[in-house]
Design a protein around this motif. Structure first.
Motif, short mmCIF file in Angstrom:
data_model
loop_
_atom_site.label_atom_id
_atom_site.label_comp_id
_atom_site.label_asym_id
_atom_site.label_seq_id
_atom_site.Cartn_x
_atom_site.Cartn_y
_atom_site.Cartn_z
N ASP A 95 -25.06 90.15 -59.35
CA ASP A 95 -24.61 91.17 -58.17
C ASP A 95 -23.52 90.64 -57.58
OD1 ASP A 95 -24.45 92.88 -56.13
OD2 ASP A 95 -26.38 92.13 -55.28
N GLU A 96 -22.19 91.18 -57.74
CA GLU A 96 -20.90 90.63 -57.28
C GLU A 96 -21.26 90.82 -55.65
OE1 GLU A 96 -17.70 92.44 -59.19
OE2 GLU A 96 -16.07 91.56 -57.33
N ALA A 97 -21.79 91.63 -55.01
CA ALA A 97 -21.65 92.05 -53.90
C ALA A 97 -22.44 90.78 -53.00
CB ALA A 97 -22.28 93.34 -53.60
N PRO A 100 -20.48 86.70 -51.43
CA PRO A 100 -20.21 86.28 -49.96
C PRO A 100 -20.88 85.52 -49.23
CG PRO A 100 -19.26 88.77 -50.62
CD PRO A 100 -20.26 88.35 -51.82
N LYS A 101 -22.41 85.52 -49.96
CA LYS A 101 -23.21 84.85 -49.00
C LYS A 101 -23.07 83.29 -49.33
CE LYS A 101 -27.13 88.01 -49.91
NZ LYS A 101 -28.44 88.08 -50.52
N ILE A 102 -22.65 82.96 -50.60
CA ILE A 102 -22.20 81.66 -50.93
C ILE A 102 -21.04 80.96 -50.16
CG2 ILE A 102 -21.31 80.28 -52.91
CD1 ILE A 102 -23.06 81.90 -54.76
N SER A 103 -20.07 81.97 -49.98
CA SER A 103 -18.77 81.43 -49.26
C SER A 103 -19.36 81.25 -47.61
CB SER A 103 -17.78 82.59 -49.15
OG SER A 103 -17.17 82.90 -50.44
N LYS A 139 -14.27 84.78 -58.37
CA LYS A 139 -13.52 85.48 -57.53
C LYS A 139 -13.54 85.23 -56.00
CE LYS A 139 -14.53 89.64 -60.22
NZ LYS A 139 -15.37 90.66 -60.57
N LEU A 140 -14.43 84.39 -55.80
CA LEU A 140 -14.39 83.52 -54.41
C LEU A 140 -13.36 82.95 -54.13
CD1 LEU A 140 -18.15 82.36 -54.35
CD2 LEU A 140 -17.34 84.78 -53.30
#
Ligand SMILES: NC(=O)C1=CN([C@@H]2O[C@H](COP(=O)(O)OP(=O)(O)OC[C@H]3O[C@@H](n4cnc5c(N)ncnc54)[C@H](OP(=O)(O)O)[C@@H]3O)[C@@H](O)[C@H]2O)C=CC1
Ligand SMILES: O=C1O[C@H](COP(=O)(O)O)[C@@H](O)[C@H](O)[C@H]1O
Length: 497
Positions: A95-97, A100-103, A139-140
């Motif tokens: 789940d690409e969406a 951002p939780k990781i960033s 992508k991050l």
């Protein structure tokens, strides 16, 4: 490799994809826990398990504590203190969406700690998930930071040469090579690392470590266990892919490598890849002269019933997958010309033993009778990788008395008696190295591919011709008769002692 001084890595965050899985439970968390106890973890560190399963931070820690109680070399200790740095992030790696939780997590830790942390993404997931997760991670924006962000990829690395090349191409398109840590846990074993110390920190062995003095070399990795519930994976793999392509060829490289001019990662890896590239290609029509496969049937080990491989869960009842493999290889270079290297591995065998035997040539028989100078049990260096962690030098001595009789005797170095028996587990060393950015004990892309090239002719031959004698060995035996024939036709016999 653990530094000589107790130097800690910089502030680190470790994201474990597959946090809820078996590898993390059995190996990764126990390894981190022991590093914590030994004070190798930095002041600021954080471990985030990732998976789709539902856990709170608390229930995740409880689950991991069970793993530590069962699998860690140390069961007691400051678990609460250590585990306060563990949290759980529920997300689907596809789940690409969600990424951002990781960033956001990294940004929050950076702010909290006031330093730029090293970030390690450990992909402890099935191989088919690796491309998707790596693509999403890349992508991050933070993953562009070569000096702080690394990705650890578990085995199996590809299913064959082509898929390994494809995976390498994909990963190298997403990350710089120095960010990619392909793990082979055998390289983290103390006794495997010690091969380089034995050879290159002593002046004693190196002068005789070559074709003039060595008759042949054996590497055995036998296991008593069968599949342990891993039928789904193993059925698509087999012993050659599971153990020889990676672990045993890496051990062979340690035994056969030229001395590196330094222990810098790329220098060691250059020398090791030279060994793989020097291994003589087996001609397709000669595979049967150089390789043997086996599969265990039903039977007993120490009075315990053992189901045949084909009866295990997840296994095809007519499976052609080998649970035993033996190969004979030659390293065609100046040092090793015409010295055979025999490698074997198997499941459901009589003992768990990973052992290297360097058999030296017999002494000339001028002074002593031929049978005394023959190689029966002597002129042998035995390197116990596990569970016996020792090095034994076997040589001939005169039996006390008035008759001239010669016996093989041993000089032994044992880790248990020389040290405190608290050697770090392989994953401790490898995780610490990945955190510190030392890739010496990890596989470079060209090494993985060179190792696949060595086994490709065997895989091709076995893939195109189903075995007509499976199952061909009983549990608790040393494999099929053909494996004995492979070595005995050269005048030698398999050894683990
Ligand atoms: N177990 C071992 O001793 C060893 C394992 N390995 C390698 O390590 C890797 C993992 O093996 P193992 O731990 O045994 O496997 P498991 O099946 O026990 O664990 C797989 C993990 O992947 C997670 N997962 C599956 N799908 C997704 C997804 N879409 N998104 C995020 N996470 C996902 C699962 O969590 P969830 O279901 O919660 O999503 C689970 O945590 C494999 O490559 C294996 O070959 C290598 C050497 C030894
Ligand atoms: O990678 C693997 O190794 C284990 C053996 O590891 P060891 O450290 O216990 O020697 C093996 O059982 C497994 O099949 C294989 O995937």
């Amino acid at each position: 490799m653990i530094p000589a001084t107790n130097q800690r890595p910089p502030a680190s965050i470790i994201f474990i994809f597959g946090g809820s899985g078996d590898l993390n439970l059995r190996k990764l968390t126990p390894a981190l826990y022991n590093l914590f106890i030994d004070k190798y973890l930095p002041e600021h560190f954080s471990v985030v398990g990732i998976g789709r399963s539902k856990y709170t931070d608390e229930s995740f820690r409880e689950r991991l504590e069970e793993g530590v109680k069962e699998f860690s070399r140390r069961k007691e200790g400051p678990w609460d203190e250590f585990s306060s740095s563990i949290s759980y992030l529920q997300m689907d790696g596809g789940d690409e969406a969600a990424y951002p939780k990781i960033s956001d997590y990294v940004a929050s830790k950076k702010e909290e700690w006031g330093v730029e942390p090293n970030v390690l993404f450990y992909l402890a997931v099935a191989p088919q998930l690796v491309p998707g997760i790596a693509t999403n991670l890349a992508k991050l924006p933070l993953c562009g930071d070569k000096s702080h962000v690394r990705i650890v990829v578990e085995k199996p690395f590809g299913h064959d040469l082509k898929t390994a090349q494809e995976l390498n191409a994909l990963l190298r398109g997403l990350f710089a090579e120095e960010q990619i840590y392909r793990i082979d846990h055998y390289l983290g074993k103390e006794t495997v690392q010690n091969i380089l110390a034995l050879r290159f920190a002593n002046s004693l062995f190196e002068p005789i470590w070559n074709r003039r003095f060595v008759e042949h070399i054996q590497i055995t990795a036998s296991e008593t266990v069968g599949l342990e519930g891993r039928g789904g994976y193993y059925e698509g793999s087999g012993a050659l892919r599971d153990m020889i392509q990676n672990h045993l060829l890496q051990v062979l490289c340690m035994v056969a490598t030229e001395p590196p001019i330094s222990f810098e990662a790329n220098e060691v890896r250059n020398k090791k890849v030279d060994v793989l590239n020097a291994i003589r290609r087996i001609e397709p029509e000669k595979v049967n002269d150089f390789a043997v496969r086996g599969q265990y049937g039903p039977g007993k080990i120490k009075d315990k019933d053992v189901p045949g491989y084909r009866e295990e869960e997840g296994v095809d009842p007519n499976s052609a997958t080998e649970t035993f493999a033996a190969v004979k290889l030659y390293v065609d270079n100046w040092r090793w010309e015409n010295v055979p290297f025999y490698l074997r591995t198997g499941k459901s065998m009589p003992e768990k033993a990973t052992v290297i035997t360097v058999q030296f040539k017999p002494a000339p028989s001028f002074a002593f009778p031929g049978e005394a100078t023959s190689n029966w049990q002597a002129n042998r260096l035995i390197i116990g990788i596990q569970p016996a962690m020792d090095i034994r030098l076997r040589f001939q001595a005169k039996r006390p008395g008035q008759t001239l009789a010669i016996d093989p005797v041993e000089m032994v170095f044992s880790y248990k008696t020389a040290y405190d028996g608290q050697e770090p587990e392989a994953y401790e060393t490898l995780l610490l190295d990945a955190m510190t950015g030392d890739a010496t004990l990890f596989m470079r892309a060209d090494q993985v591919e060179a190792a696949w090239k060595v086994v490709t002719p065997i895989l091709d031959a076995w893939g195109s011709q189903a075995p007509d004698d499976f199952p061909n060995y009983t549990p608790g035996s040393w494999g099929p008769q053909a494996a004995m024939d492979l070595i005995e036709k050269d005048g030698f016999e398999w050894m683990t002692k």
